[in-house]
Structures are given as C-alpha cells and as structure tokens.
Design an enzyme around this catalytic site. Structure first.
Site, PDB file in Angstrom:
ATOM      1  CD  GLN A 179      -1.529  10.581 -19.568  1.00  0.00           C
ATOM      2  OE1 GLN A 179      -1.164   9.876 -18.655  1.00  0.00           O
ATOM      3  NE2 GLN A 179      -2.748  10.497 -20.059  1.00  0.00           N
ATOM      4  CG  ASP A 216      -5.535   2.195   1.131  1.00  0.00           C
ATOM      5  OD1 ASP A 216      -6.758   2.393   1.173  1.00  0.00           O
ATOM      6  OD2 ASP A 216      -4.690   3.078   1.373  1.00  0.00           O
ATOM      7  CG  ASP A 227      -4.816   7.067 -15.773  1.00  0.00           C
ATOM      8  OD1 ASP A 227      -4.143   6.763 -16.770  1.00  0.00           O
ATOM      9  OD2 ASP A 227      -4.763   8.180 -15.232  1.00  0.00           O
ATOM     10  CG  HIS A 272      -8.098   5.698   1.366  1.00  0.00           C
ATOM     11  ND1 HIS A 272      -6.891   5.123   1.646  1.00  0.00           N
ATOM     12  CD2 HIS A 272      -8.086   6.909   1.968  1.00  0.00           C
ATOM     13  CE1 HIS A 272      -6.172   5.944   2.399  1.00  0.00           C
ATOM     14  NE2 HIS A 272      -6.880   7.048   2.608  1.00  0.00           N
ATOM     15  CB  VAL A 290      -3.591  11.754 -13.384  1.00  0.00           C
ATOM     16  CG1 VAL A 290      -4.720  12.744 -13.203  1.00  0.00           C
ATOM     17  CG2 VAL A 290      -3.926  10.449 -12.643  1.00  0.00           C
ATOM     18  CB  ALA A 341       3.531   6.761  10.882  1.00  0.00           C
ATOM     19  CE1 TYR A 371       4.530   0.443  17.080  1.00  0.00           C
ATOM     20  CE2 TYR A 371       3.695   0.044  14.865  1.00  0.00           C
ATOM     21  CZ  TYR A 371       3.520   0.017  16.238  1.00  0.00           C
ATOM     22  OH  TYR A 371       2.333  -0.426  16.764  1.00  0.00           O
ATOM     23  CB  SER A 421      -4.283   9.040   3.019  1.00  0.00           C
ATOM     24  OG  SER A 421      -4.683   8.343   4.166  1.00  0.00           O
TER      25      SER A 421
END
Length: 523
Positions: A118, A146, A155, A179, A197, A283, A285, A457
């Site tokens: 891994q 997203d 994976d 994304h 990974v 973000a 708020y 992100s």
C-alpha cells in the site's frame, strides 16, 4: 508521477506502480441566466408554494430548482420583475442565487497498520490516522457533496456507499470531473494489499453518502448546495464534507447549515484557493468548519485563503488519491536496470518511448547527434518548452529535464505542443543518469488510476474523515463537541494560538481521541 489537479503540482512518486477549478451542477443542467433575466432564490411562507409559482409564471419567469427541505426555490425571471416578487405577500425574501465552486507524497507501507504494497499518502500520517484504528467507524456516515464518485474504482470498491440521482448531473456514481473521487479516496481508499493508496478510514467500515452537485459543465448555484446539504441530513449523515465554495454568502444556505447544526450534523468546508483574505462560503458560516491547507512540512500553502474564519488545517499540497479509472497519469523513467521516480512535465503527450540516453546540455540548441535517443537535459536559463522542442527537432524520442538545485520540481510546456514525452527529475537523479549515458532509457507518460491534487479541497476531506473517525469512538458526543475537540487538540502552528492562516492548527486524530478519553466530550 501521477496527474496533478486543482492547483497543479508535479511531485516525484518514489515507487513503482501501475497506478478546486470546477463547480457544481444544478438539478436541471447548469447554465447561465439568459440575457435581461436574473437567477434568484425566493423564500416563501409555508403553504404558499403554488401562489409563488403562479406569480413567477405571471412574471414570465421559470422555476429552476425547488430547494429540498426548505420553503424556497430558485427561479429565473426578467430583472424588471424582481420588485414585484419582493413585494408579494407570500414571499419572505428574495436573494441572488450565487455561484459555488470547488476549491485537488507517499511512503510504502511496512505492513503496520496497513497491508504491504500500500502507498500511504503523507497526509494520512500527518493527521495521525495511522495511530487510531477505524474499528468503530460503522456507526458514522460522511456525506460528500462533490462531482460524484467512481464506485467501481479498484481502491474504493467494498465501501458501504449510498447516493442520490440528480436530474441535471445524473447518478452519483458517475464522476466526469474526478474531483469527487479524489476527495472520496482521501476519506476512504481501501487498505487492500498491492492496490493504490489508503484513506483516513481505510477498512471499509465508514458509511459514505454521495450527493453529486456538479458535472463536466463546471459551475452552478447556492440553491443546489442548500438542497444537497439537506439531502445529506435526510440520509442520516453525521459529517458533511464540502470541497467547494464561493465568495458571497446567502441567507438560504446559512439557514440550511444552521438547521443541520441544530440537528447534530457537523459541516466542514474548504477555505478557498485564491491565496487572499476573502471569506468563502459555505465555509464562512458560523455553523460550518473552515479548513485551510498545509504542505507536507506543515507549512501554510500559499494558495490557501487566510482570514479570521479559518478554523483548522489539513494536508492539501500534492495529495495522492483516487481518480476515475484510467483518467490519471503516471510518469515513468528507467535507464538500464535503474527505475527512477520522475515528475510529469505538464503538457507532455501520454506516450512512452525508448532510446539510448544522450547528453543534450541545457537544451538550447538543435543537435542531430541525439536523433533516435532520449535527451538528458540540465535545468537552467532556457525554458522547458524550448528544451523539449529542441530535443524533438533534433530527432530525439523523449526528454528528461533534471534539476539544477536540490529536490524535485514541476515543469510545464505551456502552450507548446510536442509529440515526444517529457519528464522531470531531481538533481541527484540527474547526476546518476549522467553516468549512464548510452544505456537504454524508457521515458513517458501512461494512464493511471491515481493523481496528485493540490487545494483546500484536499485538506477538507482529511478533516472530515478525522472528525468521523474520532466521533466513532464517542458516538454520544455532539457534532459541536467533536468540532471543539478537534480544534483544542490541533497541533498549534504559525503564531501561537488561533491565527488567520492555520486556524487552531493541524487536525490530529489520536490527539483528539486522547483528549476526549481524558476530559470527556464537553471540555
């Protein structure tokens, strides 16, 4: 070297492996408002939906999106009709439906705690995910808002995943952008020997819920985000992860996130990638946790927006994670029997070529002696595009540009188009290859299932996944208490105490667990 995205980065991958900015779509396909019209959110009194729809129709407007879970809708109407709608007795308020956008180094596992074979992205250890097993994660659900997730990714297969269908962007399991799949990998890439990974929660226990809000078209509206967040809540999510945002607030979004907070949901979002002091939303708020980005040295990422609302930080530079199968790219370089770990030259074609390695100096002149060979080029004075173009004009079949200072680097060909592959190498690798001139060299770019992304992100899913991991040990804690515990246990970086770049510091799973275990949820 894997493909890089969101803010491009080319970092060497020291292993051998066959391995943001878009914005999100709307319920109907995302498109800009027509000329002389405007798109707004209309919040109406309970039970008044039919009357408001009739008023919109009378104003020659169209309902574009009915916001899930709220007495509100997004409409497109002639600008001259706005005043009439604002004065309608059934309407509570009218506001602009503003655009929201997403703001994308490893070591091989020794077998503990991850399977051999891994790759462990540096961020996993940095946030202490390797020190806190995800044994209890079945009691938590993370909702990812997203571009969707490639559910068949080698994976990600085996995770417990649910999701939504959207009339405009389609099914959650189709990710045209990549994304969302990258974000999902950071949260939950599987601990499966020899494949890719690992994520923060790597053992297929954490539940995921995917709300796809943007597709290939690149942007959409705050109304969509409000709906998506409410759908996360309706699906029973504990944590909402949002690697997206925009520069202006809306009352509708704020109301949605305030409501979710009151129901115990912890919402987490990216600070933004413009490297300035602008506060991004959602973000910004108070009911949402803002995440800034760090590099592998725990230094503030210069693209990460900084302001008083930044609350916590996570790894966000050169983060290796999953992308839809075959959409990433890997740089390959072998000379003789030696395999190197090159970086991909941005703009290089995805081809692999072989030839004898030849010295091409700094690449400032055409030289027919390298015809049919791979050019070894020193960095310096001449731009990368000229170096590679001169190699090609000389008949060279591939180019390797090595650094003239310590370390790896990222290069780009800009608008120059070449037909030969090109990669980058460190100064140490360049010195070693200088002693291998004449040996057979294979250089190129090939398809991969993984990529390096930069951005807040990428920092956001680290924090979201850690929140879920820690919370799984203490399910009676509230979302607000977990949020507080994460900040109080963060590794203080930068100026002592909370600051505008790091917030309270680097999120740490084991430290947060230890703190709650010692002091309880509310301290």
């Amino acid at each position: 070297m894997m493909q890089s995205k969101t803010r491009m980065s080319t970092i060497a991958l020291a292993v051998k492996m066959v391995v943001a900015t878009t914005a999100f779509g709307v319920m109907g396909a995302a498109s800009a408002a027509a000329p002389d019209t405007t798109r707004v959110i209309v919040a109406f009194k309970p039970g008044a939906k039919a009357n408001v729809k009739a008023a919109v129709a009378a104003a020659k407007g169209n309902v574009k999106h009915e916001i899930f879970g709220m007495d509100a809708m997004a409409i497109e109407v002639p600008a001259v009709a706005l005043k009439g709608l604002q004065n309608n007795p059934n309407v509570q308020y009218v506001e602009e439906d503003v655009i929201r956008k997403p703001f994308a180094l490893t070591s091989p596992s020794t077998g503990t705690p991850y399977a051999t074979g891994q790759l462990v992205p540096y961020g996993i250890k940095m946030v202490q995910a390797d020190q806190l097993p995800d044994t209890n994660a079945t009691n938590r659900k993370v909702c990812i808002i997203d571009s969707g997730m490639n559910r068949d990714h080698e994976d990600l297969v085996g995770n417990v995943v649910t999701g939504e269908y959207d009339a405009g962007t389609g099914w959650w399991y189709n990710d045209e952008d990549g994304h969302g799949t990258h974000v999902a990998g950071t949260i939950a890439a599987v601990n499966n020997s020899g494949v890719g990974v690992v994520g923060v929660n790597a053992n297929k226990k954490l539940k995921l819920h995917i709300v796809k809000v943007f597709g290939a078209n690149g942007w959409a509206y705050s109304s969509t985000l409000a709906s998506a967040a409410n759908k996360c809540g309706a699906a029973g999510s504990n944590v909402i992860s949002m690697s997206l945002g925009g520069g202006r607030k809306t009352k509708t979004e704020e109301n949605a996130f305030n409501s979710l907070q009151s129901k115990g949901v912890l919402s987490i979002a990216a600070a933004g990638n413009d490297g300035n002091t602008v506060i991004s939303y959602p973000a910004g708020y108070a009911s949402v946790m803002m995440v800034g980005a760090l590099d592998e040295n725990k230094a503030w990422a210069t693209f990460s927006q900084y302001n008083s609302a930044v609350e916590i930080s996570g790894p966000g530079v050169a983060v290796l994670s999953t992308v839809p199968m075959g959409t990433g790219s890997e740089a390959v370089l072998t000379v003789g029997t030696t395999s190197y770990a090159p970086g991909a030259m941005e703009g290089s074609p995805a081809v692999v070529r072989t030839g004898a390695l030849a010295d091409f100096g700094i690449g400032d002149q055409v030289n027919a002696s390298v015809s049919g060979k791979v050019c070894l080029i020193a960095r310096g004075t001449v731009d990368f595009a000229t170096k590679v173009s001169n190699c090609q004009a000389s008949g060279g079949v591939g180019a390797v540009v090595y650094n003239n200072v310590a370390g790896a680097f990222g290069g780009t060909l800009g608008t120059t188009v070449t037909s030969i592959p090109s990669v980058t190498a460190t100064d140490v690798e360049g010195a070693a290859m200088a002693n291998q001139l004449g040996q057979s060299a294979t250089v190129g770019i090939k398809a991969s299932n993984y990529a390096y992304f930069d951005g807040t992100s990428m920092a956001t899913p680290h924090v979201s996944a850690v929140a879920a991991l820690v919370w799984s040990y203490f399910p009676t804690c509230t979302g607000a208490q977990i949020r507080s515990s994460l900040t109080k246990s963060a590794e203080d970086l930068g100026t002592a105490g909370r600051d505008t770049k790091y917030g309270f510091g680097l999120v740490r799973a084991k430290a947060a667990y230890d703190r709650i275990a010692s002091l309880g949820c509310g301290n």
